[in-house]
Design a protein around this motif. Structure first.
Motif, PDB file in Angstrom:
ATOM      1  N   THR A   1      11.820   2.971  -0.574  1.00  0.00           N
ATOM      2  CA  THR A   1      11.714   1.513  -0.637  1.00  0.00           C
ATOM      3  C   THR A   1      11.040   1.016   0.649  1.00  0.00           C
ATOM      4  O   THR A   1      11.702   0.829   1.667  1.00  0.00           O
ATOM      5  N   PRO A   2       9.710   0.844   0.603  1.00  0.00           N
ATOM      6  CA  PRO A   2       9.050   0.329   1.809  1.00  0.00           C
ATOM      7  C   PRO A   2       9.273  -1.166   1.969  1.00  0.00           C
ATOM      8  O   PRO A   2       9.318  -1.912   0.989  1.00  0.00           O
ATOM      9  N   GLY A   3       9.451  -1.563   3.214  1.00  0.00           N
ATOM     10  CA  GLY A   3       9.613  -2.976   3.548  1.00  0.00           C
ATOM     11  C   GLY A   3       8.714  -3.307   4.723  1.00  0.00           C
ATOM     12  O   GLY A   3       7.860  -2.505   5.108  1.00  0.00           O
ATOM     13  N   ASN A   4       8.906  -4.461   5.296  1.00  0.00           N
ATOM     14  CA  ASN A   4       8.088  -4.853   6.446  1.00  0.00           C
ATOM     15  C   ASN A   4       8.459  -4.011   7.658  1.00  0.00           C
ATOM     16  O   ASN A   4       9.553  -4.134   8.205  1.00  0.00           O
TER      17      ASN A   4
ATOM     18  N   VAL B   1       2.772  10.815   8.028  1.00  0.00           N
ATOM     19  CA  VAL B   1       1.489  11.284   7.515  1.00  0.00           C
ATOM     20  C   VAL B   1       0.888  10.266   6.547  1.00  0.00           C
ATOM     21  O   VAL B   1      -0.298   9.928   6.639  1.00  0.00           O
ATOM     22  N   VAL B   2       1.696   9.765   5.615  1.00  0.00           N
ATOM     23  CA  VAL B   2       1.205   8.792   4.633  1.00  0.00           C
ATOM     24  C   VAL B   2       0.791   7.498   5.337  1.00  0.00           C
ATOM     25  O   VAL B   2      -0.257   6.924   5.037  1.00  0.00           O
ATOM     26  N   ASP B   3       1.592   7.040   6.286  1.00  0.00           N
ATOM     27  CA  ASP B   3       1.284   5.803   7.005  1.00  0.00           C
ATOM     28  C   ASP B   3      -0.052   5.935   7.730  1.00  0.00           C
ATOM     29  O   ASP B   3      -0.909   5.045   7.640  1.00  0.00           O
ATOM     30  N   LEU B   4      -0.253   7.035   8.427  1.00  0.00           N
ATOM     31  CA  LEU B   4      -1.518   7.255   9.139  1.00  0.00           C
ATOM     32  C   LEU B   4      -2.683   7.308   8.151  1.00  0.00           C
ATOM     33  O   LEU B   4      -3.733   6.696   8.385  1.00  0.00           O
ATOM     34  N   TYR B   5      -2.505   7.993   7.051  1.00  0.00           N
ATOM     35  CA  TYR B   5      -3.535   8.068   6.009  1.00  0.00           C
ATOM     36  C   TYR B   5      -3.885   6.667   5.496  1.00  0.00           C
ATOM     37  O   TYR B   5      -5.065   6.310   5.390  1.00  0.00           O
ATOM     38  N   LEU B   6      -2.862   5.876   5.192  1.00  0.00           N
ATOM     39  CA  LEU B   6      -3.107   4.535   4.652  1.00  0.00           C
ATOM     40  C   LEU B   6      -3.788   3.610   5.667  1.00  0.00           C
ATOM     41  O   LEU B   6      -4.577   2.750   5.300  1.00  0.00           O
ATOM     42  N   LEU B   7      -3.498   3.816   6.948  1.00  0.00           N
ATOM     43  CA  LEU B   7      -4.121   2.994   7.994  1.00  0.00           C
ATOM     44  C   LEU B   7      -5.585   3.346   8.205  1.00  0.00           C
ATOM     45  O   LEU B   7      -6.352   2.545   8.730  1.00  0.00           O
ATOM     46  N   THR B   8      -5.970   4.562   7.812  1.00  0.00           N
ATOM     47  CA  THR B   8      -7.348   5.021   8.045  1.00  0.00           C
ATOM     48  C   THR B   8      -8.183   5.092   6.777  1.00  0.00           C
ATOM     49  O   THR B   8      -9.326   5.509   6.825  1.00  0.00           O
ATOM     50  N   HIS B   9      -7.607   4.735   5.619  1.00  0.00           N
ATOM     51  CA  HIS B   9      -8.351   4.796   4.357  1.00  0.00           C
ATOM     52  C   HIS B   9      -8.257   3.493   3.589  1.00  0.00           C
ATOM     53  O   HIS B   9      -7.350   2.762   3.668  1.00  0.00           O
TER      54      HIS B   9
ATOM     55  N   LYS C   1       0.840  -1.209   0.000  1.00  0.00           N
ATOM     56  CA  LYS C   1       0.000   0.000   0.000  1.00  0.00           C
ATOM     57  C   LYS C   1       0.873   1.256   0.000  1.00  0.00           C
ATOM     58  O   LYS C   1       0.579   2.232  -0.692  1.00  0.00           O
ATOM     59  N   PHE C   2       1.935   1.231   0.785  1.00  0.00           N
ATOM     60  CA  PHE C   2       2.830   2.379   0.881  1.00  0.00           C
ATOM     61  C   PHE C   2       3.490   2.635  -0.481  1.00  0.00           C
ATOM     62  O   PHE C   2       3.531   3.763  -0.968  1.00  0.00           O
ATOM     63  N   TYR C   3       3.967   1.578  -1.100  1.00  0.00           N
ATOM     64  CA  TYR C   3       4.592   1.673  -2.424  1.00  0.00           C
ATOM     65  C   TYR C   3       3.597   2.198  -3.453  1.00  0.00           C
ATOM     66  O   TYR C   3       3.906   3.106  -4.233  1.00  0.00           O
TER      67      TYR C   3
END
Length: 145
Positions: free
Chosen positions: A102-105, A137-145, A17-19
């Motif tokens: 480069t997002p990873g686990n 900010v992106v991580d929080l957005y992705l967790l809530t959308h 999702k992050f990528y």
């Protein structure tokens, strides 16, 4: 001579999702992070494709900045995207400025490669901090959308 700055802030959202956000929805930063991102315009190419060029207006450290970024490389297998500064305020300080996400686990690795225009120019550490802010900010957005 290129120098490298790396930051690896934690993420809770999935690396895919992050990528995908940075590949297809990078321009959404103006909506989800309006305190720092003021406008973006595609100058050429297409979102999610190598060669896409965007003009960004943003604020960092309380200073309004402009940058033209080109998507240099996309590697779906490694989930990495590289953007290179072509023009703008940063080019006055750095002959070369590019960054790879480069997002990873559990982490999002940001690798900033740069070459200073002179020895008087400081390393772009403020951009390392900015990458951490963007990641949060992106991580929080992705967790809530």
């Amino acid at each position: 001579m290129y120098q490298v700055l790396e930051v690896t802030p934690p993420i809770k959202s999935s690396p895919d999702k992050f990528y995908d956000f940075f590949k297809y929805h990078f321009s959404d930063l103006i909506t989800i992070f309006p305190a720092s991102f003021k406008s973006v315009k595609i100058l050429e190419g297409e979102e999610g494709k190598v060669g896409c060029v965007k003009l960004w207006n943003y604020v960092i450290g309380g200073i309004s900045m402009m940058i033209t970024l080109r998507t240099e490389a996309i590697n779906d297998a490694e989930r990495s995207i590289t953007y290179k500064a072509l023009d703008g305020d940063l080019i006055k300080l750095y002959k070369v400025f590019q960054f790879t996400i480069t997002p990873g686990n559990g982490v999002a690795k940001w690798t900033i490669e740069y070459e200073k225009t002179s020895e008087l120019v400081p390393p772009p550490e403020i951009y390392g901090v900015f990458s951490i802010d963007i990641t949060e900010v992106v991580d929080l957005y992705l967790l809530t959308h």
